[in-house]
Design a protein around this motif. Structure first.
Motif, short mmCIF file in Angstrom:
data_model
loop_
_atom_site.label_atom_id
_atom_site.label_comp_id
_atom_site.label_asym_id
_atom_site.label_seq_id
_atom_site.Cartn_x
_atom_site.Cartn_y
_atom_site.Cartn_z
N VAL A 47 0.65 -1.23 -0.10
CA VAL A 47 -0.02 -0.01 -0.10
C VAL A 47 0.80 1.13 -0.05
O VAL A 47 0.38 2.31 -0.40
CB VAL A 47 -1.11 -0.01 1.25
CG1 VAL A 47 -2.08 -1.22 0.99
CG2 VAL A 47 -0.69 0.03 2.67
N PHE A 52 -1.99 -1.63 11.16
CA PHE A 52 -2.79 -2.27 10.34
C PHE A 52 -3.48 -3.46 10.46
O PHE A 52 -3.13 -4.18 11.41
CB PHE A 52 -1.98 -2.39 8.86
CG PHE A 52 -1.07 -1.11 8.36
CD1 PHE A 52 0.08 -0.66 9.18
CD2 PHE A 52 -1.54 -0.46 7.47
CE1 PHE A 52 0.58 0.51 8.68
CE2 PHE A 52 -0.99 0.84 6.87
CZ PHE A 52 0.29 1.24 7.45
N VAL A 77 -4.17 -6.33 4.64
CA VAL A 77 -3.84 -4.76 4.53
C VAL A 77 -4.18 -4.17 3.24
O VAL A 77 -4.81 -2.98 3.16
CB VAL A 77 -2.36 -4.64 4.94
CG1 VAL A 77 -2.10 -3.10 4.64
CG2 VAL A 77 -1.71 -5.05 6.03
N LYS A 136 -9.59 -0.76 5.66
CA LYS A 136 -9.40 0.55 5.89
C LYS A 136 -8.74 1.17 7.13
O LYS A 136 -8.14 2.23 7.02
CB LYS A 136 -10.84 1.19 5.69
CG LYS A 136 -11.40 1.14 4.26
CD LYS A 136 -10.73 2.42 3.41
CE LYS A 136 -11.21 2.51 2.01
NZ LYS A 136 -10.33 3.29 1.32
N VAL A 173 -6.37 1.96 10.20
CA VAL A 173 -5.16 1.98 10.89
C VAL A 173 -5.15 2.64 12.33
O VAL A 173 -5.48 3.86 12.37
CB VAL A 173 -4.11 2.70 9.89
CG1 VAL A 173 -2.50 2.54 10.68
CG2 VAL A 173 -3.73 2.19 8.62
N THR A 220 -0.94 8.32 6.83
CA THR A 220 -2.04 7.13 6.79
C THR A 220 -2.96 7.36 5.68
O THR A 220 -3.66 6.68 4.93
CB THR A 220 -2.68 7.01 8.00
OG1 THR A 220 -1.25 6.69 8.93
CG2 THR A 220 -3.33 5.68 8.20
N ASN A 224 -4.93 6.14 1.70
CA ASN A 224 -6.25 5.75 1.47
C ASN A 224 -6.75 4.94 2.57
O ASN A 224 -7.62 3.98 2.37
CB ASN A 224 -6.43 5.09 0.08
CG ASN A 224 -7.77 5.32 -0.44
OD1 ASN A 224 -8.43 6.07 0.04
ND2 ASN A 224 -8.43 4.47 -1.17
N LYS A 225 -6.13 5.29 3.73
CA LYS A 225 -6.53 4.54 5.00
C LYS A 225 -7.07 5.44 5.77
O LYS A 225 -7.05 6.54 5.58
CB LYS A 225 -5.64 3.78 5.61
CG LYS A 225 -4.77 2.63 4.70
CD LYS A 225 -5.43 1.37 4.81
CE LYS A 225 -4.80 0.42 3.92
NZ LYS A 225 -5.61 -0.70 3.19
#
Ligand code: CAA
Length: 283
Positions: free
Chosen positions: A21, A141, A145, A149, A151, A171, A175-176
């Motif tokens: 990611v 995470f 992962v 979505k 974290v 983060t 896109n988390k």
């Protein structure tokens, strides 16, 4: 502070997902592990996931190539000299983690932030192994992962607001969704999830229902995507036991006592999906 170069330590299921990611989001990533074969296994998983994304039309072939080109295999911890952020995703063992953090503290530039993907160990204690506790933070995470979505971002006792902000922004760029959590055993995710899994194991141990029945109740009755025993296999029974022990020791309350059946499975080497056998068989 601008993060461009990242090292992920540990190329297992969590580490390879984190490296993926980060590379997808445009960071240059060193994926580090002790042995070349471990790193190559992690790289293989990433390549497979990216190919699937291209096939599904979620990613172009060019983006895939660019992502792969941002990833560097590393078996030399000295590569940490070149990074702005290290995310450690090695085994859940305090002795090993503090050793890694003390070493990183010596190797990395002064500005480098040291993060741990620990699922329950105290960030404050990990930070105390370094001379930069202000720059040590938890980035927890969820597995898998690339799909999940959340974290959890864990502040150690000394973590500064500035470091917290850099990690929160980073983060989001993955896109988390970051969620801020204080440093107590199991944080929020595993303080709530693991006692539920442990209780499911007790339910099996006491013969209340079969493993399939327990999973079916939670899937169909509570709308969980996986039943708790399947989820335990997916997380790894050794990790589940370790987290329960951390909760038990940290809070000193018997409600966190690991189920004897969980201990027995771990002693047998039945660690879940990764060893081909846990509550279910995957061979
Ligand atoms: N890596 C990358 N992508 C994956 C994946 C993996 N390991 N596993 C599944 N996916 C992707 C699939 O490719 C698929 O994508 P497409 O829709 O594009 O095909 C998508 O996820 C859905 O997968 P499936 O259709 O095969 O199966 P599913 O609908 O059952 O979803 C799941 C799989 C997302 C894992 C789902 O079962 C789920 O959400 N399970 C619960 C996960 C969970 O609770 N995670 C938290 C664990 S606790 C933790 O991580 C913290 C800790 O400290 C222990």
């Amino acid at each position: 502070m601008n993060i461009k170069n990242v090292m992920v330590i540990g190329a297992g299921q969590m580490g390879s997902g984190i490296a993926q990611v980060c590379a997808q989001a445009g960071f240059n990533v060193y994926l580090n592990d002790l042995k070349e074969e471990f790193v190559q296994k992690g790289m293989g998983v990433i390549a497979k996931n990216l190919t699937r994304s291209v096939e599904k039309g979620r990613m172009s072939e060019e983006d895939k190539t660019a992502t792969v080109n941002r990833l560097t295999a590393s078996t030399d911890i000295e590569d940490a000299k070149k990074v702005d952020l290290v995310i450690e995703a090695a085994v859940e063992n305090m002795e090993i983690k503090t050793k890694i953090f003390a070493q990183l503290d010596e190797i990395t530039p002064e500005h480098t932030i040291l993060a741990s993907n620990t699922s329950s160990l105290p960030i404050t204690e990990i930070a105390a192994a370094t001379k930069r506790p202000k720059q040590v933070i938890g980035m927890h995470f969820m597995n898998p992962v690339p799909v999940m979505k959340l974290v959890e971002i864990i502040r150690g006792l000394a973590t500064t607001d500035e470091v917290y902000q850099v990690i929160e922004d980073m983060t989001k760029s993955l896109n988390k969704v970051p969620v801020e959590v204080e440093d107590f055993p199991g944080f929020v995710s595993n303080r709530i999830l693991m006692p539920m899994i442990n209780e499911a194991i007790y339910t099996l141990y006491e013969g209340v229902a079969s493993k399939e029945a327990i999973d079916e109740v939670m899937k169909l009755g509570m709308n969980h995507p996986m039943g708790p025993l399947t989820l335990a296999d997916f997380i790894g029974l050794d990790t589940c036991l370790y987290i329960m022990e951390t909760l038990h020791e940290g809070f000193g309350d018997d409600k966190y006592r690991p189920c004897p059946l969980l201990r027995k499975y771990v002693k047998a080497g039945w660690l879940g999906k990764k060893t081909g056998r846990g509550f279910y068989s995957y061979e």
